[in-house]
Motif scaffolding. Sequence first.
Motif, PDB file in Angstrom:
ATOM      1  N   LEU A 166      -5.747   1.238  -3.312  1.00  0.00           N
ATOM      2  CA  LEU A 166      -6.123  -0.174  -3.233  1.00  0.00           C
ATOM      3  C   LEU A 166      -4.960  -1.082  -3.624  1.00  0.00           C
ATOM      4  CD1 LEU A 166      -9.791  -0.159  -4.609  1.00  0.00           C
ATOM      5  CD2 LEU A 166      -9.014  -0.348  -2.244  1.00  0.00           C
ATOM      6  N   PHE A 167      -4.146  -0.650  -4.595  1.00  0.00           N
ATOM      7  CA  PHE A 167      -2.969  -1.435  -4.983  1.00  0.00           C
ATOM      8  C   PHE A 167      -2.006  -1.540  -3.797  1.00  0.00           C
ATOM      9  CE2 PHE A 167      -2.211  -2.427  -9.634  1.00  0.00           C
ATOM     10  CZ  PHE A 167      -3.550  -2.438  -9.963  1.00  0.00           C
ATOM     11  N   THR A 168      -1.785  -0.418  -3.097  1.00  0.00           N
ATOM     12  CA  THR A 168      -0.889  -0.417  -1.941  1.00  0.00           C
ATOM     13  C   THR A 168      -1.432  -1.335  -0.850  1.00  0.00           C
ATOM     14  OG1 THR A 168      -0.547   1.893  -2.481  1.00  0.00           O
ATOM     15  CG2 THR A 168       0.419   1.119  -0.423  1.00  0.00           C
ATOM     16  N   LYS A 169      -2.751  -1.234  -0.643  1.00  0.00           N
ATOM     17  CA  LYS A 169      -3.396  -2.065   0.376  1.00  0.00           C
ATOM     18  C   LYS A 169      -3.152  -3.552   0.114  1.00  0.00           C
ATOM     19  CE  LYS A 169      -8.009  -3.198   2.090  1.00  0.00           C
ATOM     20  NZ  LYS A 169      -9.420  -3.180   1.661  1.00  0.00           N
ATOM     21  N   ALA A 170      -3.147  -3.938  -1.173  1.00  0.00           N
ATOM     22  CA  ALA A 170      -2.956  -5.344  -1.518  1.00  0.00           C
ATOM     23  C   ALA A 170      -1.480  -5.702  -1.626  1.00  0.00           C
ATOM     24  CB  ALA A 170      -3.667  -5.646  -2.829  1.00  0.00           C
ATOM     25  N   GLY A 171      -0.602  -4.726  -1.407  1.00  0.00           N
ATOM     26  CA  GLY A 171       0.829  -5.009  -1.457  1.00  0.00           C
ATOM     27  C   GLY A 171       1.406  -5.048  -2.852  1.00  0.00           C
ATOM     28  N   VAL A 172       0.692  -4.431  -3.819  1.00  0.00           N
ATOM     29  CA  VAL A 172       1.239  -4.325  -5.181  1.00  0.00           C
ATOM     30  C   VAL A 172       1.898  -2.955  -5.281  1.00  0.00           C
ATOM     31  CG1 VAL A 172       0.738  -4.497  -7.629  1.00  0.00           C
ATOM     32  CG2 VAL A 172      -0.686  -5.715  -5.992  1.00  0.00           C
ATOM     33  N   THR A 173       3.244  -2.942  -5.278  1.00  0.00           N
ATOM     34  CA  THR A 173       3.930  -1.652  -5.167  1.00  0.00           C
ATOM     35  C   THR A 173       4.202  -1.009  -6.514  1.00  0.00           C
ATOM     36  OG1 THR A 173       5.905  -3.001  -4.907  1.00  0.00           O
ATOM     37  CG2 THR A 173       5.004  -1.980  -2.922  1.00  0.00           C
ATOM     38  N   THR A 174       4.515  -1.823  -7.539  1.00  0.00           N
ATOM     39  CA  THR A 174       4.740  -1.237  -8.861  1.00  0.00           C
ATOM     40  C   THR A 174       3.709  -1.805  -9.822  1.00  0.00           C
ATOM     41  OG1 THR A 174       6.362  -2.982  -9.243  1.00  0.00           O
ATOM     42  CG2 THR A 174       7.221  -0.796  -8.662  1.00  0.00           C
ATOM     43  N   LYS A 187      -4.393 -11.650  -8.250  1.00  0.00           N
ATOM     44  CA  LYS A 187      -4.526 -12.603  -7.145  1.00  0.00           C
ATOM     45  C   LYS A 187      -4.336 -11.910  -5.796  1.00  0.00           C
ATOM     46  CE  LYS A 187      -2.869 -16.448  -9.904  1.00  0.00           C
ATOM     47  NZ  LYS A 187      -1.592 -17.032 -10.324  1.00  0.00           N
ATOM     48  N   LYS A 188      -3.312 -11.032  -5.719  1.00  0.00           N
ATOM     49  CA  LYS A 188      -3.044 -10.320  -4.462  1.00  0.00           C
ATOM     50  C   LYS A 188      -4.225  -9.436  -4.075  1.00  0.00           C
ATOM     51  CE  LYS A 188       1.995 -10.022  -4.520  1.00  0.00           C
ATOM     52  NZ  LYS A 188       3.090  -9.152  -4.979  1.00  0.00           N
ATOM     53  N   LEU A 189      -4.794  -8.748  -5.072  1.00  0.00           N
ATOM     54  CA  LEU A 189      -5.941  -7.876  -4.794  1.00  0.00           C
ATOM     55  C   LEU A 189      -7.106  -8.697  -4.257  1.00  0.00           C
ATOM     56  CD1 LEU A 189      -5.670  -5.596  -7.928  1.00  0.00           C
ATOM     57  CD2 LEU A 189      -5.722  -4.741  -5.589  1.00  0.00           C
ATOM     58  N   LYS A 190      -7.351  -9.840  -4.903  1.00  0.00           N
ATOM     59  CA  LYS A 190      -8.458 -10.695  -4.445  1.00  0.00           C
ATOM     60  C   LYS A 190      -8.224 -11.162  -3.015  1.00  0.00           C
ATOM     61  CE  LYS A 190     -11.448 -13.249  -6.283  1.00  0.00           C
ATOM     62  NZ  LYS A 190     -12.609 -13.525  -7.085  1.00  0.00           N
ATOM     63  N   ALA A 191      -6.941 -11.550  -2.744  1.00  0.00           N
ATOM     64  CA  ALA A 191      -6.611 -12.041  -1.409  1.00  0.00           C
ATOM     65  C   ALA A 191      -6.813 -10.954  -0.361  1.00  0.00           C
ATOM     66  CB  ALA A 191      -5.167 -12.539  -1.392  1.00  0.00           C
ATOM     67  N   ALA A 192      -6.629  -9.690  -0.788  1.00  0.00           N
ATOM     68  CA  ALA A 192      -6.795  -8.581   0.153  1.00  0.00           C
ATOM     69  C   ALA A 192      -8.255  -8.159   0.281  1.00  0.00           C
ATOM     70  CB  ALA A 192      -5.939  -7.401  -0.283  1.00  0.00           C
TER      71      ALA A 192
END
Lengths: 432, 331
Positions: A166-174, A187-192
Amino acid sequence: MALGRRKAVTLAVAALLIGGVAGCGGGGGTGDAASGSASSGKVTVEWWNISTSEPLKSFWVQKVKEFESAHPGVTIKNVPIENEAFKAKLSTVTQSGKTPDIYTTWGGGVLKQQIDAGLVKELTTDAASWLGDFTPAAMQAYQFDGKSYGVPYDIGMVGFWYNKALFTKAGVTTPPATWTEFLDAVKKLKAAGVTPIALAGKEKWPGHYYWAYLAMRIAGLDALKQAAADHDFTKPGFVAAGTRLKELTDLQPFQKGFLGAGYSTPDGQAATVSNGKAAMELMGQWAPVVHKDAGKGLGDDLGFFGFPAVEGGAGSATDVFGGGGGWALGVNAPPAATEFLKFISSAQVHRAAVETGALLPVLKGEEDAVKDPNLSVVAKALAGATGFQLYLDQAYPPAVGQEVNDSVAALIAGSKSPEQVAQAITDTAESE
Amino acid sequence: MTPPALADERRMTRTGPPRGAGPAAAPSARRRRFRLLGTITLFLLPALVLFALLVLAPIAVAVYTSAFKWNGLGGLPRNFVGLDNFTRMFGDEVFVGDLRRGALLIALSLVIQLPLALAIAMLLNQRMRGRAVYRLLFFAPYVLSEVITGVLFTMIFSPDAGLANQILGLAGIDGPQWLADPSLVMMTLFLVMTWKYFGFHMILYLAGRQGIPKELGEAAAIDGAGPWKRFRYVTLPLLGPTIRVSVFLSVIGAIQLFDLVWVLTAGGPIHSSETMAVTMFQFGFKRSQIGYASAVSVVMFVISLVFALGYQRFVLRRDTEGAITTMRAQR
């Protein structure tokens, strides 16, 4: 004849009732009986623990057998009780002034109350030869004024358990290393379209982890210790912890209906993460086990990262927050009880227990016995910790700990301000 | 087994007097009364001892500890604080909220739950197919334990996967957060309470209804009373004693409500479904403030006692005269 039979029935019922009442009062009383019969060479040690599930349940049964065959005349009465039932039963028994010979303790404020009431045996001299084998972080919860009143068998820490997919899906790499990065990730997770965090709002204790960690990062460990001693939690650092937590809750990061959610229930916090419906949770080292119990489990997608640093805070990012389990001895426990503690705490037995995957290292140099990769991360973080803080609802007297849980829950629900939280905890601490 | 033995005893008492009759009748009567008193004392003693030990003594201990600040450990409480626990309690918004929520539950029970039970009881008193099955179905929830009911409804009211919101979802409605919304949780709690307890009151009313002679209804019908008038002026007044008892049980039950709330919400979110009993448990067993928890229990006890005594004195007293007299008085 009919009358005779009726009388017999009445007598039988009366006997049953009296037997039942006597049975109820008997719990925990064997400590005295054991020391009384010690002269005749036979000793019974009553051991209350919370290992009601495998692998530990049968592991302890095996170890009790080994100990008994090496010590003729000693009987270990192994009494495993489910966690919540254990707490209720122990508090009833201690209120009547008794304790089992050996019992599970989490140290901190609850143990301190029992010590002050004269119910707990001090171990400093009896166990002097082997107390040094434990790591300082693991021992901390059981030491008061330089004296030891218990020994650890498990230690763990709280951190973020997250879903890598799910982190990868939202573009959170580290994994986020600072609070700002953490809020960005949310915020990124919510946006995804992903629920960022699962929280058990009904059970309050999981919420207090956020406030406690933020207070550790912003005000620092010494400030927490000082606040408990001065009964004053109104210092700017504690208010700031609330303000930072409010920044997070304002993003509405939690799952739908989290205020009514339990922790390990079928739709609770653990199940939500385990079934991939939320990206992370702030939880202790037992989280993967509960994941498998309550849901599908994340397998290789499960990852762990420590609580992020807060910019400009006094605390270090390597300070850890957690707790473990330990053993305490009732004040009347026979010497055989200390002997048994020494046996189950020995390098050989405890290492075997760690290898089952159910416990984490408490003895020095035991880290390599941890096989699970995620738990290995936890064990290494613990071994390299620069400071350790016990769960606040364990470290402080029960009333203060519960007030922390209660007030932080209200902050998360939006009904208390950061200042009100600090004030409410201070008020309760002052009244204790 | 019992009937023959009873008959024996009766025969014995009946044959008794002639034996003792004669010139020595007066002293023997006194002796008999004395022996009767002895017998009564002897038979009452076990019950009295148990009552004193298990009811009176704990009340006395709770009242005593409520005057102390005490964590429950280490022998007897020593830190005497007088009435501090009580002043603190009435300054605590959670406890004052408990009183408000308790009153709300009582009001809702009386206005909605009991009339509903009465309506269903009247319905199930009609001749209809499968009447026994319906009666059984409606009574079944009462037989379940509170804990099982609680667990069942936490699943039904689960925000996403729960049955309630699944059904609402089929109808295209975005279901509410039953147990997680502070402004809705009391209504959800009341819904569960009604589901659990209305069957019990229904059975009470059914039993009461069946004790009313048919002739009264028939006579009223001949006098030209319609179904509503027959209910209003014949059935309802004659059900009076039953209704008064069911109101009593309902109020006392609402004051002491604990297990259902504990399992459903644990008093949350943010205390919005907490009852006095839950507050008492929180302070007694979670915060180890036994003194304060005792004070809460004392207040709970006093409220129940005052209500029970007042109700007995002013409402239930009429029932000792019997249902028929009540109707005559109303006429």
